[in-house]
Write a protein that holds these residues in place. Structure first.
Motif, PDB file in Angstrom:
ATOM      1  N   GLU A 268      12.857  -4.602  14.866  1.00 25.74           N
ATOM      2  CA  GLU A 268      11.688  -4.825  14.020  1.00 25.74           C
ATOM      3  C   GLU A 268      11.277  -3.466  13.492  1.00 25.74           C
ATOM      4  O   GLU A 268      11.008  -2.555  14.271  1.00 25.74           O
ATOM      5  N   ILE A 269      11.273  -3.324  12.157  1.00 27.91           N
ATOM      6  CA  ILE A 269      10.969  -2.002  11.620  1.00 27.91           C
ATOM      7  C   ILE A 269       9.833  -2.059  10.600  1.00 27.91           C
ATOM      8  O   ILE A 269       9.643  -3.053   9.908  1.00 27.91           O
ATOM      9  N   GLY A 270       9.081  -0.974  10.548  1.00 26.37           N
ATOM     10  CA  GLY A 270       8.047  -0.818   9.523  1.00 26.37           C
ATOM     11  C   GLY A 270       8.579   0.126   8.466  1.00 26.37           C
ATOM     12  O   GLY A 270       9.296   1.072   8.771  1.00 26.37           O
ATOM     13  N   ILE A 271       8.259  -0.173   7.204  1.00 28.17           N
ATOM     14  CA  ILE A 271       8.740   0.667   6.110  1.00 28.17           C
ATOM     15  C   ILE A 271       7.571   1.109   5.248  1.00 28.17           C
ATOM     16  O   ILE A 271       6.644   0.345   5.001  1.00 28.17           O
ATOM     17  N   SER A 272       7.654   2.365   4.796  1.00 25.96           N
ATOM     18  CA  SER A 272       6.668   2.843   3.844  1.00 25.96           C
ATOM     19  C   SER A 272       7.423   3.287   2.598  1.00 25.96           C
ATOM     20  O   SER A 272       8.343   4.085   2.682  1.00 25.96           O
ATOM     21  N   LEU A 273       7.060   2.735   1.441  1.00 24.53           N
ATOM     22  CA  LEU A 273       7.754   3.091   0.208  1.00 24.53           C
ATOM     23  C   LEU A 273       7.076   4.301  -0.425  1.00 24.53           C
ATOM     24  O   LEU A 273       5.885   4.502  -0.261  1.00 24.53           O
ATOM     25  N   GLY A 274       7.854   5.085  -1.138  1.00 28.09           N
ATOM     26  CA  GLY A 274       7.266   6.273  -1.756  1.00 28.09           C
ATOM     27  C   GLY A 274       7.920   6.619  -3.070  1.00 28.09           C
ATOM     28  O   GLY A 274       8.915   6.031  -3.476  1.00 28.09           O
ATOM     29  N   ILE A 275       7.313   7.603  -3.734  1.00 27.49           N
ATOM     30  CA  ILE A 275       7.842   8.061  -5.014  1.00 27.49           C
ATOM     31  C   ILE A 275       8.885   9.145  -4.760  1.00 27.49           C
ATOM     32  O   ILE A 275       9.906   9.224  -5.421  1.00 27.49           O
ATOM     33  N   GLU A 276       8.612   9.982  -3.787  1.00 31.51           N
ATOM     34  CA  GLU A 276       9.513  11.101  -3.500  1.00 31.51           C
ATOM     35  C   GLU A 276      10.749  10.577  -2.762  1.00 31.51           C
ATOM     36  O   GLU A 276      11.863  10.681  -3.226  1.00 31.51           O
ATOM     37  N   PRO A 350      17.844  -4.545  11.003  1.00 34.99           N
ATOM     38  CA  PRO A 350      16.556  -5.194  11.270  1.00 34.99           C
ATOM     39  C   PRO A 350      16.645  -6.712  11.344  1.00 34.99           C
ATOM     40  O   PRO A 350      17.437  -7.331  10.630  1.00 34.99           O
ATOM     41  N   LYS A 351      15.822  -7.265  12.215  1.00 33.70           N
ATOM     42  CA  LYS A 351      15.641  -8.708  12.270  1.00 33.70           C
ATOM     43  C   LYS A 351      14.393  -9.028  11.441  1.00 33.70           C
ATOM     44  O   LYS A 351      14.335 -10.001  10.728  1.00 33.70           O
ATOM     45  N   ILE A 352      13.404  -8.135  11.575  1.00 38.25           N
ATOM     46  CA  ILE A 352      12.173  -8.281  10.784  1.00 38.25           C
ATOM     47  C   ILE A 352      11.843  -6.942  10.128  1.00 38.25           C
ATOM     48  O   ILE A 352      11.971  -5.892  10.762  1.00 38.25           O
ATOM     49  N   ILE A 353      11.428  -6.987   8.872  1.00 35.70           N
ATOM     50  CA  ILE A 353      10.942  -5.787   8.196  1.00 35.70           C
ATOM     51  C   ILE A 353       9.467  -5.997   7.865  1.00 35.70           C
ATOM     52  O   ILE A 353       9.090  -7.016   7.294  1.00 35.70           O
ATOM     53  N   TYR A 354       8.646  -5.033   8.236  1.00 33.16           N
ATOM     54  CA  TYR A 354       7.236  -5.072   7.897  1.00 33.16           C
ATOM     55  C   TYR A 354       6.985  -4.127   6.733  1.00 33.16           C
ATOM     56  O   TYR A 354       7.323  -2.943   6.804  1.00 33.16           O
ATOM     57  N   LEU A 355       6.405  -4.672   5.671  1.00 31.39           N
ATOM     58  CA  LEU A 355       6.226  -3.892   4.451  1.00 31.39           C
ATOM     59  C   LEU A 355       4.781  -4.042   3.962  1.00 31.39           C
ATOM     60  O   LEU A 355       4.289  -5.154   3.818  1.00 31.39           O
ATOM     61  N   PRO A 356       4.103  -2.913   3.702  1.00 26.86           N
ATOM     62  CA  PRO A 356       2.725  -3.026   3.187  1.00 26.86           C
ATOM     63  C   PRO A 356       2.724  -3.649   1.796  1.00 26.86           C
ATOM     64  O   PRO A 356       3.587  -3.335   0.978  1.00 26.86           O
ATOM     65  N   LYS A 357       1.757  -4.520   1.531  1.00 30.47           N
ATOM     66  CA  LYS A 357       1.624  -5.123   0.201  1.00 30.47           C
ATOM     67  C   LYS A 357       1.197  -4.051  -0.781  1.00 30.47           C
ATOM     68  O   LYS A 357       0.565  -3.069  -0.409  1.00 30.47           O
ATOM     69  N   LEU A 358       1.500  -4.298  -2.056  1.00 31.24           N
ATOM     70  CA  LEU A 358       1.024  -3.384  -3.100  1.00 31.24           C
ATOM     71  C   LEU A 358      -0.487  -3.502  -3.189  1.00 31.24           C
ATOM     72  O   LEU A 358      -1.020  -4.597  -3.097  1.00 31.24           O
ATOM     73  N   PRO A 359      -1.174  -2.379  -3.389  1.00 34.33           N
ATOM     74  CA  PRO A 359      -2.614  -2.502  -3.599  1.00 34.33           C
ATOM     75  C   PRO A 359      -2.857  -3.265  -4.894  1.00 34.33           C
ATOM     76  O   PRO A 359      -2.136  -3.055  -5.870  1.00 34.33           O
ATOM     77  N   SER A 360      -3.837  -4.161  -4.899  1.00 35.34           N
ATOM     78  CA  SER A 360      -4.105  -4.879  -6.146  1.00 35.34           C
ATOM     79  C   SER A 360      -4.772  -3.910  -7.115  1.00 35.34           C
ATOM     80  O   SER A 360      -5.345  -2.918  -6.713  1.00 35.34           O
ATOM     81  N   GLY A 361      -4.699  -4.221  -8.398  1.00 35.45           N
ATOM     82  CA  GLY A 361      -5.140  -3.304  -9.445  1.00 35.45           C
ATOM     83  C   GLY A 361      -6.533  -2.743  -9.209  1.00 35.45           C
ATOM     84  O   GLY A 361      -7.439  -3.442  -8.773  1.00 35.45           O
ATOM     85  N   GLY A 362      -6.696  -1.486  -9.521  1.00 34.06           N
ATOM     86  CA  GLY A 362      -8.024  -0.871  -9.469  1.00 34.06           C
ATOM     87  C   GLY A 362      -8.525  -0.550  -8.073  1.00 34.06           C
ATOM     88  O   GLY A 362      -9.710  -0.313  -7.886  1.00 34.06           O
ATOM     89  N   VAL A 363      -7.623  -0.553  -7.108  1.00 37.18           N
ATOM     90  CA  VAL A 363      -8.063  -0.215  -5.758  1.00 37.18           C
ATOM     91  C   VAL A 363      -8.358   1.287  -5.683  1.00 37.18           C
ATOM     92  O   VAL A 363      -7.621   2.108  -6.210  1.00 37.18           O
ATOM     93  N   GLN A 364      -9.450   1.603  -5.060  1.00 39.83           N
ATOM     94  CA  GLN A 364      -9.835   3.005  -4.949  1.00 39.83           C
ATOM     95  C   GLN A 364      -8.798   3.789  -4.157  1.00 39.83           C
ATOM     96  O   GLN A 364      -8.191   3.275  -3.243  1.00 39.83           O
ATOM     97  N   GLY A 365      -8.641   5.032  -4.550  1.00 38.33           N
ATOM     98  CA  GLY A 365      -7.729   5.876  -3.796  1.00 38.33           C
ATOM     99  C   GLY A 365      -6.301   5.744  -4.289  1.00 38.33           C
ATOM    100  O   GLY A 365      -5.423   6.442  -3.833  1.00 38.33           O
TER     101      GLY A 365
END
Ligand SMILES: [Zn+2]
Length: 461
Positions: A268-276, A350-365
């Motif tokens: 079971e893995i967590g993934i963080s996507l990035g630009i770099e 992986p058997k399971i991949i955990y991926l953060p959802k995209l922030p919806s439009g206009g989210v601060q930060g």
């Protein structure tokens, strides 16, 4: 309790392969294809208009009625459209209407489940009438419900339950109507750049030294020949997409692909996507280290070319060269993303991949600068590829809420801060790469959310 055993076993998925025309089509040929696309869109809108409402629900399954009525409508003769295109358009539009109903129903199911003041019996009743044909359509059309014979027992059981006699069907039926009204929108397409085509309307073959595809037109027995860049031939329904400005076409071919199952994949893995870096895993492994560099080169190229373009106007002969180079950079990115994701799956197992959802439009930060460069290259491409690869490899993909995921300490849960690419927790002193910390949080949140889901399911059984 076996939850997965209840899911439908699916062994194949569809994936789209593309073919490209070679060299520009003549204006006349392009015009002939445009004629088809225009009529195709017209037929679809006609079907949406005529069968998209609640009154036609009863005609949608299995769909012969619609087909017959469309034949009798005289629309095909009026347009002079070959029947093969005509029926493709009818079925495509019907498919869209059915999909919309499926979405409406699942939306209503979710609303019923979330509704706090309905009793359990009322929820049973609602789920029953939404699910069963003969109930749902008749309720919406203000008619008497027709319960199929094999469902009668199940239906009377609802009323026999404790509290079943308190159900007010009329009130609940009105609720169903309101829920549908809220969700049902008249479908419409403005798309006149493409059409589906079955084998009756095309043939692959050679003309002189060129391999390509012969496509039926509105002119009797006359086919347009379009040379293609590859020599593959398929025998299935294709989708022809017109790129009128470039005088080109693209063919989308749906390919059935067997789902691979990897019994040995247990992680079971967590993934963080990035630009770099394209993807960082919670164990610190990085995939797509050149993603940022390739991306930067692309952004720079687009920026520089756009300046030249603005200076020299639209008659710039370099525009074509620009399009070609852009396509090449695009293709390089796509290939790279695919390769690196394949590597990720092969190495992380992986058997399971955990991926953060995209922030919806206009989210601060949400950094404006990052936002800009993401939109330059296809936003969501990496995410879509991950979804596809998970399907192909029967890996479960769990999307989790991404709010504040990079600010939270994955060790103690306190809010921390950054020093460049490092994450620093003032509470417990934890130091970690920013992306690794986010990926660890993804996994942590994912496991909590899976556990909660498991408990909800077992409570229902
Ligand atoms: Zn901490």
């Amino acid at each position: 309790m076996n939850i997965t055993g209840k899911k439908m076993q699916q062994n194949t998925i569809y994936k789209t392969i593309r073919q490209y025309s070679k060299g520009p089509l003549s204006k006349e040929d392009m015009y002939k294809l445009q004629e088809i696309a225009k009529d195709y869109g017209y037929v679809k809108n006609y079907v949406y208009q005529r069968y998209g409402g609640v009154g036609s629900l009863g005609k949608l399954f299995p769909g012969y009625t619609v087909q017959n009525e469309m034949t009798q409508s005289g629309l095909r003769t009026q347009l002079g459209l070959p029947s093969v295109y005509f029926y493709c358009a009818v079925f495509e539009a019907l498919g869209d209407i059915k999909t919309q109903w499926t979405k409406i129903k699942s939306g209503i199911f979710a609303a019923i489940n979330a509704h706090e003041s309905f009793s359990i019996q009322e929820k049973h009743y609602l789920r029953f009438v939404v699910k069963v044909n003969g109930c749902f359509d008749n309720i919406l059309n203000g008619k008497k419900m027709l319960i199929p014979e094999n469902m009668l027992d199940a239906y009377s059981r609802i009323w026999d339950e404790d509290g079943g006699s308190d159900i007010c069907a009329e009130k609940l039926n009105k609720y169903v109507c309101r829920q549908v009204r809220k969700r049902l929108h008249r479908l419409h397409t403005e798309n006149t750049y493409g059409f589906a085509i079955t084998q009756r309307a095309y043939r692959y073959g050679w003309q002189g030294k060129e391999h390509g595809i012969f496509i039926s037109t509105k002119e009797n027995r006359k086919r347009v020949f379009v040379p293609l860049t590859d020599e593959n031939e398929y025998k299935k329904q294709l989708y022809i997409q017109l790129k009128t400005e470039e005088g080109a076409i693209q063919i989308a071919v749906p390919i059935e692909q067997r789902i691979r199952r990897h019994k040995e994949y247990r992680n079971e893995i967590g993934i963080s996507l990035g630009i770099e870096h394209m993807a960082t895993v919670d164990n610190g492994n990085i995939y797509g280290e050149c993603f940022g560099r390739f991306h930067y080169e692309m952004v720079e190229y687009l920026r520089a070319s756009n300046q030249t373009y603005r200076r020299e106007g639209s008659n710039n002969p370099g525009r074509k060269k620009y399009e070609q180079h852009k396509e090449k950079l695009d293709a390089r990115m796509e290939t790279y993303v695919n390769q690196e994701l394949n590597r990720l799956i092969a190495e992380e197992r992986p058997k399971i991949i955990y991926l953060p959802k995209l922030p919806s439009g206009g989210v601060q930060g949400y950094n404006k600068k990052i936002n800009y460069s993401v939109t330059v290259w296809k936003r969501g491409f990496v995410r879509d590829r991950i979804k596809q690869k998970c399907l192909e490899n029967s890996i479960e993909l769990v999307e989790i809420l991404g709010k504040d995921i990079s600010k939270e300490c994955s060790k103690c849960g306190a809010q921390g801060n950054y020093q460049g690419e490092r994450f620093l927790c003032n509470d417990c002193g934890y130091k970690e790469d920013k992306k690794v910390n986010a990926a660890k949080n993804a996994k942590k949140r994912g496991i909590i959310c899976q556990k909660a889901k498991g408990e909800r399911v077992s409570a229902l059984i």
